[in-house]
Design a protein around this motif. Structure first.
Motif, PDB file in Angstrom:
ATOM      1  N   UNK A   1      50.530  36.290  41.526  1.00 55.98           N
ATOM      2  CA  UNK A   1      49.856  36.364  42.825  1.00 55.98           C
ATOM      3  C   UNK A   1      48.390  36.019  42.634  1.00 55.98           C
ATOM      4  N   UNK A   2      47.803  35.326  43.621  1.00 57.20           N
ATOM      5  CA  UNK A   2      46.379  34.988  43.580  1.00 57.20           C
ATOM      6  C   UNK A   2      45.814  35.066  44.986  1.00 57.20           C
ATOM      7  N   UNK A   3      44.646  35.704  45.103  1.00 52.44           N
ATOM      8  CA  UNK A   3      43.979  35.863  46.402  1.00 52.44           C
ATOM      9  C   UNK A   3      42.506  35.567  46.211  1.00 52.44           C
ATOM     10  N   UNK A   4      42.025  34.521  46.892  1.00 49.37           N
ATOM     11  CA  UNK A   4      40.615  34.137  46.843  1.00 49.37           C
ATOM     12  C   UNK A   4      39.941  34.539  48.149  1.00 49.37           C
ATOM     13  N   UNK A   5      39.414  35.773  48.184  1.00 45.47           N
ATOM     14  CA  UNK A   5      38.673  36.282  49.338  1.00 45.47           C
ATOM     15  C   UNK A   5      39.474  36.160  50.626  1.00 45.47           C
TER      16      UNK A   5
ATOM     17  N   UNK B   1      46.834  43.344  36.729  1.00 42.96           N
ATOM     18  CA  UNK B   1      45.960  42.961  37.830  1.00 42.96           C
ATOM     19  C   UNK B   1      44.544  42.756  37.300  1.00 42.96           C
ATOM     20  N   UNK B   2      43.939  41.620  37.661  1.00 42.80           N
ATOM     21  CA  UNK B   2      42.549  41.320  37.284  1.00 42.80           C
ATOM     22  C   UNK B   2      41.734  41.154  38.561  1.00 42.80           C
ATOM     23  N   UNK B   3      40.530  41.687  38.538  1.00 45.49           N
ATOM     24  CA  UNK B   3      39.626  41.644  39.709  1.00 45.49           C
ATOM     25  C   UNK B   3      38.286  41.125  39.221  1.00 45.49           C
TER      26      UNK B   3
ATOM     27  N   UNK C   1      32.682  47.664  45.595  1.00 45.03           N
ATOM     28  CA  UNK C   1      32.550  46.461  44.781  1.00 45.03           C
ATOM     29  C   UNK C   1      33.217  46.721  43.435  1.00 45.03           C
ATOM     30  N   UNK C   2      34.097  45.808  43.058  1.00 39.70           N
ATOM     31  CA  UNK C   2      34.891  45.989  41.846  1.00 39.70           C
ATOM     32  C   UNK C   2      34.832  44.704  41.017  1.00 39.70           C
ATOM     33  N   UNK C   3      34.734  44.895  39.703  1.00 37.26           N
ATOM     34  CA  UNK C   3      34.776  43.738  38.816  1.00 37.26           C
ATOM     35  C   UNK C   3      33.481  42.974  38.766  1.00 37.26           C
ATOM     36  N   UNK C   4      32.416  43.626  38.290  1.00 38.86           N
ATOM     37  CA  UNK C   4      31.126  42.968  38.130  1.00 38.86           C
ATOM     38  C   UNK C   4      30.800  42.859  36.641  1.00 38.86           C
ATOM     39  N   UNK C   5      31.305  41.876  35.905  1.00 34.63           N
ATOM     40  CA  UNK C   5      31.994  40.701  36.452  1.00 34.63           C
ATOM     41  C   UNK C   5      33.513  40.787  36.427  1.00 34.63           C
ATOM     42  N   UNK C   6      34.113  41.586  35.513  1.00 29.99           N
ATOM     43  CA  UNK C   6      35.567  41.585  35.385  1.00 29.99           C
ATOM     44  C   UNK C   6      36.082  43.023  35.343  1.00 29.99           C
ATOM     45  N   UNK C   7      37.292  43.189  35.881  1.00 23.15           N
ATOM     46  CA  UNK C   7      37.987  44.474  35.795  1.00 23.15           C
ATOM     47  C   UNK C   7      39.478  44.183  35.700  1.00 23.15           C
ATOM     48  N   UNK C   8      40.191  45.048  34.980  1.00 24.40           N
ATOM     49  CA  UNK C   8      41.608  44.809  34.751  1.00 24.40           C
ATOM     50  C   UNK C   8      42.347  46.145  34.730  1.00 24.40           C
ATOM     51  N   UNK C   9      43.601  46.121  35.181  1.00 24.35           N
ATOM     52  CA  UNK C   9      44.435  47.323  35.190  1.00 24.35           C
ATOM     53  C   UNK C   9      45.911  46.934  35.114  1.00 24.35           C
TER      54      UNK C   9
ATOM     55  N   UNK D   1      35.325  39.240  49.444  1.00 25.84           N
ATOM     56  CA  UNK D   1      34.779  38.212  48.545  1.00 25.84           C
ATOM     57  C   UNK D   1      35.350  38.437  47.156  1.00 25.84           C
ATOM     58  N   UNK D   2      35.222  37.440  46.304  1.00 28.79           N
ATOM     59  CA  UNK D   2      35.755  37.526  44.960  1.00 28.79           C
ATOM     60  C   UNK D   2      37.223  37.132  44.903  1.00 28.79           C
ATOM     61  N   UNK D   3      37.868  37.508  43.794  1.00 29.14           N
ATOM     62  CA  UNK D   3      39.264  37.118  43.595  1.00 29.14           C
ATOM     63  C   UNK D   3      40.069  38.246  42.972  1.00 29.14           C
ATOM     64  N   UNK D   4      41.332  38.258  43.309  1.00 27.27           N
ATOM     65  CA  UNK D   4      42.294  39.193  42.740  1.00 27.27           C
ATOM     66  C   UNK D   4      43.501  38.387  42.279  1.00 27.27           C
TER      67      UNK D   4
END
Length: 450
Positions: A343-347, A363-365, A384-392, A428-431
C-alpha cells in the motif's frame, strides 16, 4: 503746362516720316506716361507676355538660378491666373484675385524680349511669373476609409525578383525529434531504475577489504549490500582472489561489483560492474505465500515484545530485530524499503494498493502530518510523525475506517506499545506498507543463519 512724353525709339513697322498727334490733347492731370496708341500697343504686348508666362509650365530662369525674392507684400503662393482673352482687350484684373488652375496647354516658346514691355511691367508680376502652376492633388484617405475600401486580409504581393521570406518556424527544432535529456549521464534516467555505473576508484584500494564498497557509496543509508569471496589457485603457482559485492538500492535494483586480483601483487586487479533492474511485481498468490512464511511470525514476535525495549530502543532497531531471526528473509534497505509494496499513500493525493493489509506487514511513515477528529467526543487533533522516518509493525487493519494499528517504539518512549493511524487524516507526507519477502525475490541465494 503739358507733360512731355518720354522719348521712344522708333518701332519696327512704323513710318518715321508720318506725323504725330498734337501733344496738347494729353496735357491733363490724368495724362498717360505714353501716347495713346503706344500705350495700347504696350498693353497688348504686356498681356501677351503675361499670358505666355503664366501658361508656360517652364520657368525662363536658368535651371540652377535661385528663385526670385518675394515682393514687399508677398503673400502665400497663389494659383496661376486664367488666360486673358486677346480680343477685345479687357482691363487688367487685379493680381490679388483668386485664380483657378487651368489645364496645362502644350509648351509655348517664350516671346521675344521687349524692352518697352519690361520697362512698364509691374514689379510684383515677377512673383507671378516665377510661380509654377499648382496642380490639385487627391486628398489622402483616412485610415478608416482606406480600410473600408481595402479588405483587412489583403496582402501586398512581394516585388518581382524578391527572395521569399523564410518562415520563423523553420529555425525551430521538430517536436517529434527525440530530445536529448540533460540527465543522460545518469543511468537511472536512461534505464528506469537507480542502479547504474559508479566510480570504482581503483586507486583507493577498497576492494582489498571484505564488506566494503567504493568511496562514492560509503555512508549512504539508502543501500544494503553483501559480499561473497572466493580464492582459487592455478596449479599451485598463482593465487587469485575473487570478491563480489551485491548492492541493493531502495527500488530493489542492484549493482554487482567484481574484483579479481593477486594478493601478492594487487596492481594486477581487474574491476568490473554490472547492473540489474528491480524484480517483477509479486502476484497475488506470491504475496499470500510471503505472508504465511514471514508475516505471521513477525506479528507474533512483535506482540511478545509489548512493553519491552528492543535493540537500541529506536523504531528501526525494533523492526530489524523482528526480521533478522527469520531464515531466508530479505533484510530491509535501511529505513526506506522493507520488501514488496502492499500500500502507498502520498498525502491522500495518490494512493495504490496491491494486496490487503495484514498483521505482520511493515508500515513506514515519512514527514507525515495527520489532522482530523478522534474519540467519542470527536475532538480535533493534529500530529506529525516521521521527521524524517518512522517505522512499525502492523497489528490490525480496519478497512472501513481506514485505520491501522501498529506496534512501535522510539517515538513516544523506548518501550514497545501500540499506536493507531487513520490514513484518511493524512494531510502531507507519505505512508507505505510493505511485506517481508525471501531473498530469492531479488535473485540472491539462501543465506545460512550465523
Amino acid at each position: 503746362m503739358g507733360v512731355a512724353s518720354p522719348t521712344r525709339p522708333p518701332q519696327a513697322g512704323e513710318d518715321i516720316g508720318e506725323g504725330t498727334e498734337y501733344e496738347g490733347d494729353y496735357d491733363t492731370d490724368i495724362a498717360s506716361l505714353a501716347p495713346h496708341k503706344d500705350a495700347l500697343s504696350a498693353h497688348d504686348r504686356e498681356s501677351s507676355l503675361e499670358e505666355n508666362s503664366l501658361m508656360s509650365p517652364f520657368n525662363d530662369a536658368p535651371p540652377n538660378a535661385p528663385p526670385p525674392p518675394p515682393g514687399p507684400f508677398a503673400s502665400t503662393p497663389r494659383a496661376a491666373p486664367p488666360p486673358v482673352p486677346q480680343s477685345p482687350p479687357l482691363p487688367r484684373r487685379s493680381t490679388e484675385m483668386s485664380r483657378s488652375v487651368p489645364s496645362l496647354p502644350p509648351p509655348v516658346p517664350p516671346p521675344k524680349e521687349n524692352h518697352d514691355a519690361l520697362f512698364i511691367q509691374n514689379p510684383r508680376k515677377s512673383e507671378d511669373v516665377a510661380e509654377s502652376p499648382v496642380l490639385d492633388e487627391p486628398t489622402p484617405l483616412a485610415f478608416d476609409d482606406a480600410r473600408a475600401i481595402s479588405p483587412p486580409d489583403r496582402r501586398v504581393p512581394p516585388p518581382v525578383g524578391a527572395r521569399p521570406r523564410a518562415s520563423v518556424e523553420m529555425s525551430r527544432p521538430s517536436l517529434s525529434a527525440p530530445r536529448r535529456s540533460i540527465d543522460h549521464h545518469r543511468p537511472s534516467m536512461d534505464s528506469g531504475f537507480i542502479a547504474g555505473d559508479i566510480d570504482l576508484a581503483v586507486q583507493s584500494g577498497w576492494w582489498k577489504q571484505s564488506n566494503q564498497v567504493p568511496p562514492v557509496l560509503q555512508g549512504r543509508k539508502d543501500i544494503y549490500f553483501e559480499c561473497d569471496e572466493s580464492t582459487t589457485t592455478n596449479q599451485g603457482e598463482q593465487t587469485m582472489i575473487t570478491r563480489e559485492t551485491f548492492i541493493l538500492f531502495q527500488d530493489y535494483s542492484q549493482t554487482i561489483l567484481t574484483a579479481r586480483y593477486d594478493p601478492y601483487d594487487p596492481s594486477t586487479v581487474e574491476l568490473d560492474q554490472r547492473h540489474e533492474g528491480p524484480p517483477k511485481t509479486m502476484r497475488q498468490d506470491q504475496m499470500e505465500e510471503a505472508y504465511d512464511t514471514f508475516g505471521r511470525k513477525i506479528s507474533a514476535a512483535a506482540l511478545a515484545k509489548k512493553d519491552q525495549v528492543v535493540g537500541d530502543g529506536s523504531a528501526p532497531g525494533f523492526v530489524l530485530e523482528m526480521i533478522r531471526p527469520l531464515e531466508d528473509a530479505l533484510l530491509p534497505i535501511s529505513t526506506r524499503s522493507y520488501g514488496a509494496l502492499v500500500y502507498a499513500n502520498m498525502a491522500n493525493a495518490s494512493t495504490q494498493q496491491h494486496d490487503a493489509i495484514r498483521p505482520g506487514d511493515i508500515i513506514t511513515i515519512r514527514n507525515a502530518k495527520f489532522q482530523g477528529k478522534h474519540g467519542p467526543m470527536h475532538a480535533k487533533y493534529s500530529a506529525e510523525v516521521g521527521k524524517p522516518d518512522h517505522v512499525g509493525i502492523v497489528a490490525e487493519w480496519d478497512g472501513t475506517k481506514k485505520k491501522v494499528r501498529a506496534w512501535e517504539q522510539g517515538r513516544d518512549g523506548k518501550k514497545v506499545k501500540q499506536e493507531s493511524y487513520k490514513l484518511d487524516d493524512l494531510r502531507s507526507g507519505e505512508v507505505k506498507i510493505w511485506r517481508v519477502v525471501s531473498r530469492s525475490w531479488v535473485g540472491w541465494q539462501k543465506k545460512a543463519l550465523a
